[in-house]
Design a protein around this motif. Structure first.
Motif, mmCIF file in Angstrom:
data_model
loop_
_atom_site.group_PDB
_atom_site.id
_atom_site.type_symbol
_atom_site.label_atom_id
_atom_site.label_comp_id
_atom_site.label_asym_id
_atom_site.label_seq_id
_atom_site.Cartn_x
_atom_site.Cartn_y
_atom_site.Cartn_z
ATOM 1 N N GLU A 37 0.828 -1.212 0.000
ATOM 2 C CA GLU A 37 0.000 0.000 0.000
ATOM 3 C C GLU A 37 0.862 1.261 0.000
ATOM 4 O O GLU A 37 0.574 2.218 -0.725
ATOM 5 N N ALA A 38 1.934 1.248 0.791
ATOM 6 C CA ALA A 38 2.825 2.411 0.839
ATOM 7 C C ALA A 38 3.505 2.633 -0.511
ATOM 8 O O ALA A 38 3.596 3.770 -0.997
ATOM 9 N N ALA A 39 3.955 1.544 -1.131
ATOM 10 C CA ALA A 39 4.633 1.652 -2.425
ATOM 11 C C ALA A 39 3.683 2.130 -3.520
ATOM 12 O O ALA A 39 4.068 2.912 -4.400
ATOM 13 N N ALA A 40 2.437 1.662 -3.465
ATOM 14 C CA ALA A 40 1.457 2.008 -4.504
ATOM 15 C C ALA A 40 0.750 3.333 -4.227
ATOM 16 O O ALA A 40 0.128 3.906 -5.124
ATOM 17 N N GLY A 41 0.813 3.766 -2.971
ATOM 18 C CA GLY A 41 0.126 5.000 -2.613
ATOM 19 C C GLY A 41 -1.384 4.856 -2.600
ATOM 20 O O GLY A 41 -2.107 5.835 -2.770
ATOM 21 N N ARG A 42 -1.865 3.629 -2.416
ATOM 22 C CA ARG A 42 -3.312 3.384 -2.349
ATOM 23 C C ARG A 42 -3.577 2.081 -1.613
ATOM 24 O O ARG A 42 -2.688 1.251 -1.477
ATOM 25 N N ALA A 43 -4.822 1.914 -1.184
ATOM 26 C CA ALA A 43 -5.215 0.725 -0.433
ATOM 27 C C ALA A 43 -5.324 -0.489 -1.360
ATOM 28 O O ALA A 43 -5.620 -0.359 -2.549
ATOM 29 N N ILE A 44 -5.113 -1.664 -0.785
ATOM 30 C CA ILE A 44 -5.172 -2.904 -1.567
ATOM 31 C C ILE A 44 -6.507 -3.080 -2.287
ATOM 32 O O ILE A 44 -6.510 -3.415 -3.480
ATOM 33 N N PRO A 45 -7.662 -2.830 -1.627
ATOM 34 C CA PRO A 45 -8.924 -2.969 -2.376
ATOM 35 C C PRO A 45 -8.962 -2.054 -3.611
ATOM 36 O O PRO A 45 -9.495 -2.450 -4.656
ATOM 37 N N ASP A 46 -8.359 -0.867 -3.510
ATOM 38 C CA ASP A 46 -8.314 0.051 -4.651
ATOM 39 C C ASP A 46 -7.401 -0.473 -5.756
ATOM 40 O O ASP A 46 -7.698 -0.325 -6.939
ATOM 41 N N ILE A 47 -6.279 -1.099 -5.362
ATOM 42 C CA ILE A 47 -5.363 -1.678 -6.355
ATOM 43 C C ILE A 47 -6.084 -2.793 -7.118
ATOM 44 O O ILE A 47 -6.023 -2.854 -8.348
ATOM 45 N N PHE A 48 -6.766 -3.662 -6.371
ATOM 46 C CA PHE A 48 -7.531 -4.756 -7.001
ATOM 47 C C PHE A 48 -8.573 -4.194 -7.959
ATOM 48 O O PHE A 48 -8.697 -4.654 -9.090
ATOM 49 N N ALA A 49 -9.338 -3.202 -7.492
ATOM 50 C CA ALA A 49 -10.433 -2.641 -8.302
ATOM 51 C C ALA A 49 -9.917 -1.946 -9.547
ATOM 52 O O ALA A 49 -10.495 -2.076 -10.630
ATOM 53 N N GLU A 50 -8.824 -1.211 -9.402
ATOM 54 C CA GLU A 50 -8.319 -0.400 -10.510
ATOM 55 C C GLU A 50 -7.452 -1.190 -11.496
ATOM 56 O O GLU A 50 -7.533 -0.997 -12.699
ATOM 57 N N PHE A 51 -6.618 -2.098 -10.963
ATOM 58 C CA PHE A 51 -5.636 -2.771 -11.825
ATOM 59 C C PHE A 51 -5.807 -4.285 -11.918
ATOM 60 O O PHE A 51 -5.198 -4.916 -12.766
ATOM 61 N N GLY A 52 -6.584 -4.881 -11.003
ATOM 62 C CA GLY A 52 -6.792 -6.324 -11.013
ATOM 63 C C GLY A 52 -5.758 -7.073 -10.181
ATOM 64 O O GLY A 52 -4.725 -6.524 -9.784
ATOM 65 N N GLU A 53 -6.069 -8.338 -9.926
ATOM 66 C CA GLU A 53 -5.191 -9.154 -9.082
ATOM 67 C C GLU A 53 -3.810 -9.395 -9.692
ATOM 68 O O GLU A 53 -2.809 -9.332 -8.974
ATOM 69 N N PRO A 54 -3.689 -9.651 -11.015
ATOM 70 C CA PRO A 54 -2.339 -9.895 -11.557
ATOM 71 C C PRO A 54 -1.377 -8.714 -11.325
ATOM 72 O O PRO A 54 -0.220 -8.926 -10.965
ATOM 73 N N ALA A 55 -1.853 -7.497 -11.502
ATOM 74 C CA ALA A 55 -1.003 -6.319 -11.266
ATOM 75 C C ALA A 55 -0.646 -6.205 -9.787
ATOM 76 O O ALA A 55 0.488 -5.859 -9.431
ATOM 77 N N PHE A 56 -1.625 -6.506 -8.926
ATOM 78 C CA PHE A 56 -1.348 -6.487 -7.489
ATOM 79 C C PHE A 56 -0.252 -7.497 -7.155
ATOM 80 O O PHE A 56 0.689 -7.184 -6.420
ATOM 81 N N ARG A 57 -0.362 -8.720 -7.676
ATOM 82 C CA ARG A 57 0.625 -9.770 -7.364
ATOM 83 C C ARG A 57 2.022 -9.386 -7.854
ATOM 84 O O ARG A 57 3.021 -9.697 -7.196
ATOM 85 N N GLU A 58 2.103 -8.732 -8.998
ATOM 86 C CA GLU A 58 3.398 -8.285 -9.519
ATOM 87 C C GLU A 58 4.025 -7.259 -8.562
ATOM 88 O O GLU A 58 5.207 -7.343 -8.229
ATOM 89 N N GLY A 59 3.224 -6.291 -8.138
ATOM 90 C CA GLY A 59 3.721 -5.294 -7.189
ATOM 91 C C GLY A 59 4.096 -5.931 -5.860
ATOM 92 O O GLY A 59 5.113 -5.580 -5.250
ATOM 93 N N GLU A 60 3.284 -6.870 -5.419
ATOM 94 C CA GLU A 60 3.549 -7.588 -4.174
ATOM 95 C C GLU A 60 4.889 -8.327 -4.262
ATOM 96 O O GLU A 60 5.689 -8.301 -3.321
ATOM 97 N N ARG A 61 5.155 -8.972 -5.388
ATOM 98 C CA ARG A 61 6.420 -9.694 -5.575
ATOM 99 C C ARG A 61 7.611 -8.749 -5.481
ATOM 100 O O ARG A 61 8.616 -9.046 -4.831
ATOM 101 N N ARG A 62 7.494 -7.584 -6.126
ATOM 102 C CA ARG A 62 8.598 -6.609 -6.078
ATOM 103 C C ARG A 62 8.841 -6.138 -4.641
ATOM 104 O O ARG A 62 9.988 -6.028 -4.202
ATOM 105 N N VAL A 63 7.772 -5.878 -3.929
ATOM 106 C CA VAL A 63 7.900 -5.408 -2.543
ATOM 107 C C VAL A 63 8.514 -6.501 -1.667
ATOM 108 O O VAL A 63 9.437 -6.247 -0.881
ATOM 109 N N ILE A 64 8.031 -7.732 -1.779
ATOM 110 C CA ILE A 64 8.565 -8.828 -0.970
ATOM 111 C C ILE A 64 10.034 -9.069 -1.308
ATOM 112 O O ILE A 64 10.851 -9.296 -0.407
#
Length: 182
Positions: free
Chosen positions: A45-72
């Motif tokens: 959320e800090a890296a994206a500057g938005r809440a996870i539900p907003d990331i899912f709604a705006e970009f979908g789960e695949p984009a969220f997982r990609e960002g999550e992988r980079r952060v982890i």
């Protein structure tokens, strides 16, 4: 050397279904070990500057997982800490490989009825919006448990107080580290 010193040498990554206690137990485990605590969802959320539900709604789960992988990946390059991962993070092959290479992975496993009761109290989980929590958890368990089983350690938790789960984790981690050093 205190008995927990060997547990401070690698990051401890907690994996499991939503509501299992990765964050709440993770905080307490980190305190018990004198390690920093990091929550992958908070970091995403800090890296994206938005809440996870907003990331899912705006970009979908695949984009969220990609960002999550980079952060982890970034978090795993830091000094040892306790890391709470998102429920789906370990399902991503590349993320799982990173965790397996750079951390001790621990699957927190809890009865689905307990989880349904816990997650039903919040409306902040994008995968539950408009759905029956028990149905979602059953489907996730069926899909995810075979992959979660690849974690280095499995700790079966119940509806016990957090300190009981932390004690279980400390015993399991100590046994694992001892076994690995032989």
């Amino acid at each position: 050397m205190d008995r927990f010193e060997p547990l401070r040498r690698r990051t401890i990554a907690l994996v499991g279904l939503m509501g299992v206690g990765k964050s709440s137990v993770g905080h307490r485990l980190a305190n018990a070990l004198g390690l920093p605590f990091r929550d992958a969802d908070t970091e995403v959320e800090a890296a994206a500057g938005r809440a996870i539900p907003d990331i899912f709604a705006e970009f979908g789960e695949p984009a969220f997982r990609e960002g999550e992988r980079r952060v982890i990946s970034r978090l795993l390059d830091e000094a040892p800490h306790v890391l709470a991962t998102g429920g789906g993070a370990f399902m991503d092959t590349k993320t799982r490989e990173l965790i397996k290479a750079k951390a001790i992975s621990v699957w927190l496993k809890t009865d689905l009825e307990v989880l349904a009761r816990r997650v039903g109290r919040k409306d902040s989980r994008p995968l539950l919006i408009g759905k029956d929590p028990m149905e979602v958890l059953k489907a996730q368990a069926e899909a995810r448990y075979p992959t979660y089983a690849h974690a280095d350690i499995t700790v079966e938790t119940g509806d016990a107080p957090h300190h009981v789960t932390v004690d279980q984790l400390l015993r399991a981690l100590s046994a694992y580290v001892e076994e690995q050093s032989q």
